[in-house]
Design an enzyme around this catalytic site. Sequence first.
Site, mmCIF file in Angstrom:
data_model
loop_
_atom_site.group_PDB
_atom_site.id
_atom_site.type_symbol
_atom_site.label_atom_id
_atom_site.label_comp_id
_atom_site.label_asym_id
_atom_site.label_seq_id
_atom_site.Cartn_x
_atom_site.Cartn_y
_atom_site.Cartn_z
ATOM 1 N N CYS A 42 12.758 -1.751 -1.995
ATOM 2 C CA CYS A 42 13.558 -2.955 -1.731
ATOM 3 C C CYS A 42 14.915 -2.610 -1.112
ATOM 4 O O CYS A 42 15.609 -3.482 -0.607
ATOM 5 C CB CYS A 42 13.779 -3.759 -2.999
ATOM 6 S SG CYS A 42 12.246 -4.299 -3.768
ATOM 7 N N GLY A 241 4.310 -9.428 7.073
ATOM 8 C CA GLY A 241 3.662 -9.578 5.771
ATOM 9 C C GLY A 241 3.034 -8.287 5.269
ATOM 10 O O GLY A 241 2.968 -7.287 5.986
ATOM 11 N N ILE A 275 -11.205 1.471 -15.797
ATOM 12 C CA ILE A 275 -10.335 1.413 -14.614
ATOM 13 C C ILE A 275 -9.349 0.248 -14.759
ATOM 14 O O ILE A 275 -9.759 -0.896 -14.982
ATOM 15 C CB ILE A 275 -11.135 1.261 -13.309
ATOM 16 C CG1 ILE A 275 -12.113 2.441 -13.148
ATOM 17 C CG2 ILE A 275 -10.182 1.175 -12.111
ATOM 18 C CD1 ILE A 275 -12.872 2.436 -11.832
ATOM 19 N N GLY A 279 0.101 -3.704 -9.576
ATOM 20 C CA GLY A 279 0.923 -3.656 -8.370
ATOM 21 C C GLY A 279 0.498 -4.647 -7.306
ATOM 22 O O GLY A 279 -0.223 -5.609 -7.576
#
Lengths: 544, 544
Positions: A42, A241, A275, A279
Site C-alpha cells: 500500500c 484492477g 488446504i 488473501g
Amino acid sequence: MRILVIGGVAAGASAATKARRTNEDAEIVLFEKGNYVSFANCGLPYYIGGVIEDRDELLLVTPELFKERFNIDVRINHEVTDIDSAAKTITVRNAEGESAEAYDKLIIATGGKPVALPIKGIDSDGVYHVFTVPDADAIVSKLELGMKRAVVVGGGFIGLESAENLRAKGLEVTVIEKLPQVMSNMDPEFSDVLIGELNDKGIQVLTGLGVSEITGEGKADGVILDNGARLEADMVIMAAGVRGSTELAEKAGCRLGETGGVWTDGNMRTSVSDIYAAGDMVESVNMLTGKKVRIPLAGSANKQGRVAGANAAGGNMQFKGVLGTAIIKVGELTAARTGLNAREAAQQGRASASLYAPGFSNATYYPDAEPMIIKLTVEKQSGLLLGAQAIGRKGVDKRIDVLATALYSHLSVFDLENLDLAYAPPFSSAKDPVIMGGMIAANMIRGELDYCLPQDIPALLARPSTVVLDVRTEEEWEDGHIEGAILLPVDELRSRYAELDPAKEYAVYCGVGYRAYNACLFLKAKGYRVKNISGGMRAINMSV
Amino acid sequence: MRILVIGGVAAGASAATKARRTNEDAEIVLFEKGNYVSFANCGLPYYIGGVIEDRDELLLVTPELFKERFNIDVRINHEVTDIDSAAKTITVRNAEGESAEAYDKLIIATGGKPVALPIKGIDSDGVYHVFTVPDADAIVSKLELGMKRAVVVGGGFIGLESAENLRAKGLEVTVIEKLPQVMSNMDPEFSDVLIGELNDKGIQVLTGLGVSEITGEGKADGVILDNGARLEADMVIMAAGVRGSTELAEKAGCRLGETGGVWTDGNMRTSVSDIYAAGDMVESVNMLTGKKVRIPLAGSANKQGRVAGANAAGGNMQFKGVLGTAIIKVGELTAARTGLNAREAAQQGRASASLYAPGFSNATYYPDAEPMIIKLTVEKQSGLLLGAQAIGRKGVDKRIDVLATALYSHLSVFDLENLDLAYAPPFSSAKDPVIMGGMIAANMIRGELDYCLPQDIPALLARPSTVVLDVRTEEEWEDGHIEGAILLPVDELRSRYAELDPAKEYAVYCGVGYRAYNACLFLKAKGYRVKNISGGMRAINMSV
C-alpha cells in the site's frame, strides 16, 4: 506437523507467523515467488512520489528475521507451480530446478495480480504496474531519467494514488478510466469531487474512455484511446484492477465461489481437506448481507492470514467477513465508504433511502473546522444502517470508522442518534456529524418529514406541480442558487408563508438542510406538501 | 398547549426548538436567568486563550432568531424561582418583579453550577469561574490589565483547558488538584503523561493538595494550600467541578435519583407528571451497566433536550443513556476515555482485565505517524469490552469513538479483532490500533498467554521466583531498561533459551509487547511459565 505457506506478502506472512505462535513444534516453510516478503504494497505509490523517502521502510520483515524470530524457513524466488492434494505435495520451481515438498497442512496465499488488458503494446518498455517492490524500483529508476508525461490507466485506488504521486514528481499526468467515474465503489457525486481535486492538482482525468493501444516501437510513447484520440506519454501506469490468482488453488481442486474467488468457510478452510486459503484471491462474506464478495484489501488479507495460520496449526479462530470499508487520500481530500450504497442495496433486494449529513470536522467556533459530507444509506421502515460514504479534508476517516463499527454491529439510525461519541471543540461538535446523520435519518424513518436528493432537482423543476423553494437569506441567494427556484428566507416564513400556493408541492433547500428542515415542518403544519432537499447547497454543489 | 422551558443553554435550547418542530401550534416560552442563550460553553477556555478570536463565535443563537425562526418566546434575565406542580405554574422573577406563568408541559433544564468551595476569600475580586460568557468576559478584561500569575483550582476538563489557555496568554500558571491525579476519570498513568505535557508547556501542577484560603483584602493576591504553602496569584480560577442545579426540580417535587441528580425515565419524564428534565442536573443510565450515573457533558445535554422537547410536545422519543465518553486536548496531546476502567468495573462487580495496545496513528512507513497508547478493559471469560482509555498526539479521537461505538453495541474483543476499519497508509495501519488491541485481548481471553501490567513490575522484581526478561536488542537495552531485569534478545532466544531457569517464572517485555508476545509463546512451548508485560517499554514509560 509440516505446514507449507504459498505466498509471503500480507496474508501469507500473517499466516506463517500465527501458525508458529500457535504451534512451536510445526515445521513451517513459506514459498514466495518474488524477491521480497511482507512488504508494504500500500506504500508503493507514496514511495514513487517521494512521500516515503526510504525504500527500506517498505520492507517490513526479512527472511532472516522470519528464521531467527519465528523459525520459519522462507524461500524467496521459489514459485509453486502445482499442488497434488491427493498426495499432499506441492511442486516448487526455483533457479536450480523443480522439486516436490510434502505438507500436512497447506495455506494458499497467492494474492492477486494486476489485470493485463489485451491491447497492443502492453508489454512495451515504459509500461508499469504499481504492485511489487521491483515495479516501484523500475518506476523510480525511470523517473530519474527525467520523464515528462505519464498516462495512468485506471481510476481506482492505485490509479489515483499513483497519478497524484507522479504529479508530485513534476510529470504531466492523465488518468484514463473506462467507467463514467473514478472510484467506482462510491457514488458519482463523490467521483466528481475527486476529479475536481485532481484537476486542481494539475492532473487531467478522462472518464468513459478505454485505452485501445499503447504506441511506440517496443518502448511506450503514448496511448490511443477508444475514441481514436492519442495521448503522448513517456510512461504508462496500468492500474486497471487486480485479479485474484486462483490458478494454484484450482489446480489443487479447491472450489471457486460464486464471485470467482476461492471459496472458504469462516475458518479459512477451502473445499479441499488440509488446504487453507487467505488473501486477495479468496472470497469473503459481506457481514451485512451474508452474501459472498471479493474485496482485495490489506486489512482483510492480514486478518484472514492470521485465522488460516492459527487453524492450520491446530487453533480455532474465525474470520467474520468484510463490510467493504475503504478509504483514499486524493490531494487534500479524504474519500471513504463502508457497507452498501443505494445501488448495492437494491441489488440485495433491500428498499433503501439515502440522505446527506453535511457537517464539520470539529466545532465551527474552534479553529480549522473543515466541512465534510456524509451520505448515509438506510433501510426503509427499519432504519437499519446499510452503508455510508463520506468526503472532506479532515476527520473523514474517523466518521467512516465509527460508521463501519456501527455497521458491524447492525445498528440502526435510532442507535446512531444515541451514540456517545467524544466531544470537545478541537475534535467534534456537540452533535457529531455521525450523530447528526443519525438524527436526520431517524426523523425521516419516524415519518416526520420527506426527503429528496439533489439529484432529483431537475425532475422536480420539470414538474409543474412542484416548486423548488430556497429558504436561505437574500445574500446567500445572490451568491448562487438553483435556477428556477424561488426565495423565501426561513426567518420570514412565518409572516409570509401565505404567499405560497397550497396547491403546489414544495421541495425546500437551504445551506446544509437544517433551515429547510425547520421550514418544512412549519409548512407541513400549515397544510403544505413539502420535501427537504437533503444536504442543501453543500450537497448540491458537493462543496467540501 | 403551553410549553415552558427553564434554562436556555444546551439542553433547554435543544428542547425548545425540538418542541417547536414537533408541535407548530404550541405556545413555547423559554426562561433564562442569564444574559445569553445557547452559547458555546465548551469554547470559553479557548476564547480566554485567544484560540477563538471572535467573541461572537460563542453566541450560537440569539433570542431574536428563536422568535423569528421558531416562534419561541425567549426571556433572558428571567429567573424561575419556584414551581407549583399542583397548580401547574412557575414563579418568574426579572428586573420588574415577580409573576406566575401557567404551563401544560414544563421542561426543566437548569443545568449545573460550579462547585463553590467553602473557603475564605472565595468571593474576592480576581476569583473566577469559567462557566458563562460573562465569566469569560471578566477574565478577558482582567487579562488586558496585564496579569502575571494565575492559580487554577481543579485538574479536570475546565481546569486543564483554562490553565493551558492562560499559559498561552503568557501567565505563570499553577494547577492545584486535591486528588492525587488530574483527570480523575482516567487511570493515574494517563494523568502522569498529561502532567508531563503541562510541565513542558511551563505549567506547574500540584496534586494531592487542596486550597484552604484565598488571600488578599477583597482582591485575591494568592492562595494558601492545605500544607500551609502560599502561592502568589493575580487571578484564581475555580474549576473544582460542576454541581447539578436540582433545587427547582426539587421544589416541584421531582424525585432525585441515587446519584443526587434528577431522576427521569428514558423519555426524560421526571417523577412529576407533565414535567420533563434534561441536561447537567439529571442522572442518566450507563448503557453498559444499566446503573444510574451523572455525567454533565454537552453531548448528552443536547440529546436529552431534544428528547424532552419532542415528548413534551406530543412526540415519542427515547434517550438511551451514556457511556462516559470524554476527551481533552492538553498541549499537543489528546487523552480520551469511554466506558469503565478497572476500578469502575470492580465497583460494578465485573471481573476485568486491562491491557495496553500501543500503536500508531497511521502506517509507520508513511510520514507523520504518531505513537498512541490504548488501554482496554475487558470482562474476564466473556471478553466483553468494558471500557477504553487512550492517549497520543494524533488519531486518538478516532479510536475512542470507534471504541465508544463498540461499547454501545456490546461488542467483545472477538468482535474488535474482526472490525472492518478503513485502511490506507495516511490514515491507519493494516491492523488498526483498535483491531490490534482486540487481537491482543482476544489472545488473552482465549488463554493463549497471560499478561501483567507495567504497574506490577515492582512486585514481580520483589518476588525471588520471578525474573523480568527484556527481549529487545542490546542497543535498546543500553538506551534504558528496567532495573533488575535481564536481557536475552528475542532473535537469540531460540538458540539461547536453555540459559533460562525452568524453575522461575518469566515476566517478559519488549518495546510495545509484540516481540515479548512471540518470546512468551516460544518459552511457554518449551515449558516455561511466562507472562507478557502488556505494552512493553511504551506503556512502562507511557511514551507518546
